[in-house]
Design an enzyme around this catalytic site. Structure first.
Site, PDB file in Angstrom:
ATOM      1  N   SER A 184       0.796  -1.223   0.000  1.00 49.42           N
ATOM      2  CA  SER A 184       0.000   0.000   0.000  1.00 49.42           C
ATOM      3  C   SER A 184       0.831   1.276   0.000  1.00 49.42           C
ATOM      4  O   SER A 184       0.350   2.315  -0.429  1.00 49.42           O
ATOM      5  CB  SER A 184      -0.955   0.001   1.194  1.00 49.42           C
ATOM      6  OG  SER A 184      -0.249  -0.185   2.402  1.00 49.42           O
ATOM      7  N   HIS A 212      -5.476  -2.945  -2.852  1.00 46.94           N
ATOM      8  CA  HIS A 212      -5.167  -1.973  -3.914  1.00 46.94           C
ATOM      9  C   HIS A 212      -5.120  -2.593  -5.297  1.00 46.94           C
ATOM     10  O   HIS A 212      -4.851  -1.904  -6.269  1.00 46.94           O
ATOM     11  CB  HIS A 212      -3.842  -1.270  -3.620  1.00 46.94           C
ATOM     12  CG  HIS A 212      -3.877  -0.464  -2.361  1.00 46.94           C
ATOM     13  ND1 HIS A 212      -4.355   0.829  -2.320  1.00 46.94           N
ATOM     14  CD2 HIS A 212      -3.550  -0.773  -1.095  1.00 46.94           C
ATOM     15  CE1 HIS A 212      -4.293   1.277  -1.086  1.00 46.94           C
ATOM     16  NE2 HIS A 212      -3.806   0.316  -0.315  1.00 46.94           N
ATOM     17  N   LYS A 242     -11.621   1.382  -1.916  1.00 44.07           N
ATOM     18  CA  LYS A 242     -10.609   1.847  -2.868  1.00 44.07           C
ATOM     19  C   LYS A 242     -11.201   1.845  -4.276  1.00 44.07           C
ATOM     20  O   LYS A 242     -12.038   2.693  -4.554  1.00 44.07           O
ATOM     21  CB  LYS A 242      -9.347   1.033  -2.680  1.00 44.07           C
ATOM     22  CG  LYS A 242      -8.667   1.521  -1.377  1.00 44.07           C
ATOM     23  CD  LYS A 242      -7.836   0.568  -0.635  1.00 44.07           C
ATOM     24  CE  LYS A 242      -7.470   1.204   0.719  1.00 44.07           C
ATOM     25  NZ  LYS A 242      -6.987   0.267   1.698  1.00 44.07           N
TER      26      LYS A 242
END
Ligand SMILES: *Cc1c(COP(=O)(O)O)cnc(C)c1O
Length: 388
Positions: A184, A212, A242
């Site tokens: 991350s 992610h 996200k």
């Protein structure tokens, strides 16, 4: 001085005091902060879906039908047909037997490590794993061995020395390898081929947190494992805050493991279920991700354009192909100087310091999305050039 006063003062002297900014509006790539409009290169909404009309509409319609909050935990009355449908759609999308929704990625990791990994087990964990994995490891009461980042040799050494064999498995002792899919704060992808080979050789289950990667990477947006043609991890965690542009998280695994999470995952059982409008909005996001090849291509173009231009400017980027593009600056002081200059030029980027990252590796965390325009990236580059 009180203990807390002393500790706060120390943080301040180390340039580690964190501050919140008050956001009062969002319009495309622009955020209103303290009455000023800033170009946003700081968030994880990689496909721009949190502003997508279809996602907003699904959310608003569900709020009419179900109310805003879920009203209770999933095991009491908080689990709606929206949650059930989203779980089934994610099972199909990711190709897992079962998926379970959580109210956040942090909570998902507390449940995964806290209930699937148990006392007497071994967890082999990458040193740069996200804080929520590290905290989950603590909850598990398993023995945790940390290997230096993506270092397969170190991992092999630890596995040789500590992994328990098949006979221990019969006695109920298990091994787990635990890694972020996309790291991350660095933006690099886990060494899947090695992790999977080692998991097999040493009788370990592979747990990947692809917060992610999902939505962004892979031909169909299934995540970093799809992008590198890896086999499906045994347990896969993903977040919805996200690329999905909503909130919450999921765990994908075998039916047996998911059943165990429902029974024993304390951060599943003892928390209010995800809000139904969020589940409905996420279903709309998932449809957009499934048909999202164009969005992913635009995102890749933006990342490639930035990297090419930044390298021409002599900026030292980490080798990342993901939307996370860190610019290493070293000291906290230097980082804050740069972040302030950028903000003065109307640009917001993440300023990441220890303890989020190791000492001496303070960095700008610049993130890209599919709705950034080339002119906006040019503005960012101009500001970086000035700061340099
Ligand atoms: C953001 C993140 C989380 C936490 O997810 P939330 O839904 O924000 O709680 C977990 N793991 C990783 C790798 C993350 O980047």
């Amino acid at each position: 001085m009180s203990r807390i006063q002393q500790q706060l003062l120390k943080l301040e002297q180390q340039h580690r005091l964190r501050q919140r900014r008050v956001v009062s509006g969002l319009d495309g790539s622009r955020l209103s902060i303290n009455g000023k409009s800033l170009l946003n290169f700081a968030d994880n909404d990689y496909l721009g879906l949190r502003q997508h009309p279809q996602v907003i509409r699904a959310c608003a319609e569900a709020a009419q039908q179900y109310g805003v909050g879920s009203g209770a935990s999933a095991l009491i009355s908080g689990y709606s047909d929206q949650h059930q449908a989203l779980e089934q759609e994610l099972e199909e999308f990711l190709g897992y037997q079962k998926v379970l929704l959580f109210s956040s990625g942090y909570l998902a990791n507390q449940a995964v490590m806290g209930s699937l990994c148990q006392r007497g087990d071994n967890i082999f964990s990458d040193q740069l794993n996200h804080a929520s994995l590290i905290d989950g490891c603590r909850l598990s009461r398993a023995t945790v061995y940390r290997y230096s980042h993506s270092n397969s040799l170190k991992l092999v050494g630890l596995l040789q020395q500590h992994a328990t064999g098949k006979s221990a498995a019969n006695a109920g002792q298990e091994n787990f390898i635990l890694s972020d899919g996309v790291f991350s704060m660095d933006g690099d992808v886990a060494a899947y081929a090695e992790l999977q080979q080692l998991a097999e050789r040493y009788n370990a289950s592979l747990i990947i947190d692809d917060a992610h990667g999902v939505g962004v990477m892979g031909e169909y947006g299934r995540g970093s494992w799809e992008a590198v043609n890896a086999a499906k991890p045994d347990v896969l965690i993903g977040t919805l805050g996200k690329a999905f542009g909503t909130q919450g998280a999921y765990v994908a695994a075998s039916s047996e493991r998911i059943e165990w999470l429902v029974q024993k995952g304390r951060s599943y059982v003892y928390t209010t279920a995800l809000a139904p409008p969020i589940a409905a909005a996420t279903r709309a996001s998932l449809r957009l991700i499934c048909e999202g090849r164009k969005l992913r291509q635009q995102l890749s173009k933006n990342i490639a354009y930035f990297r090419q231009q930044a390298i021409t400017l002599g900026l030292e980027l980490l080798p990342s192909a993901s939307p996370i593009q860190p610019l290493m600056l070293g000291s906290e002081q230097r980082l804050l100087d740069w972040a302030e200059k950028l903000q003065g030029a109307g640009i917001l980027v993440g300023a990441i310091r220890p303890p989020t990252v190791p000492e001496g590796t303070s960095r700008l965390r610049i993130t890209f999305n599919a709705i950034h325009q080339q002119a906006e990236i040019d503005q960012l580059l101009e500001a970086l050039k000035e700061a340099a």
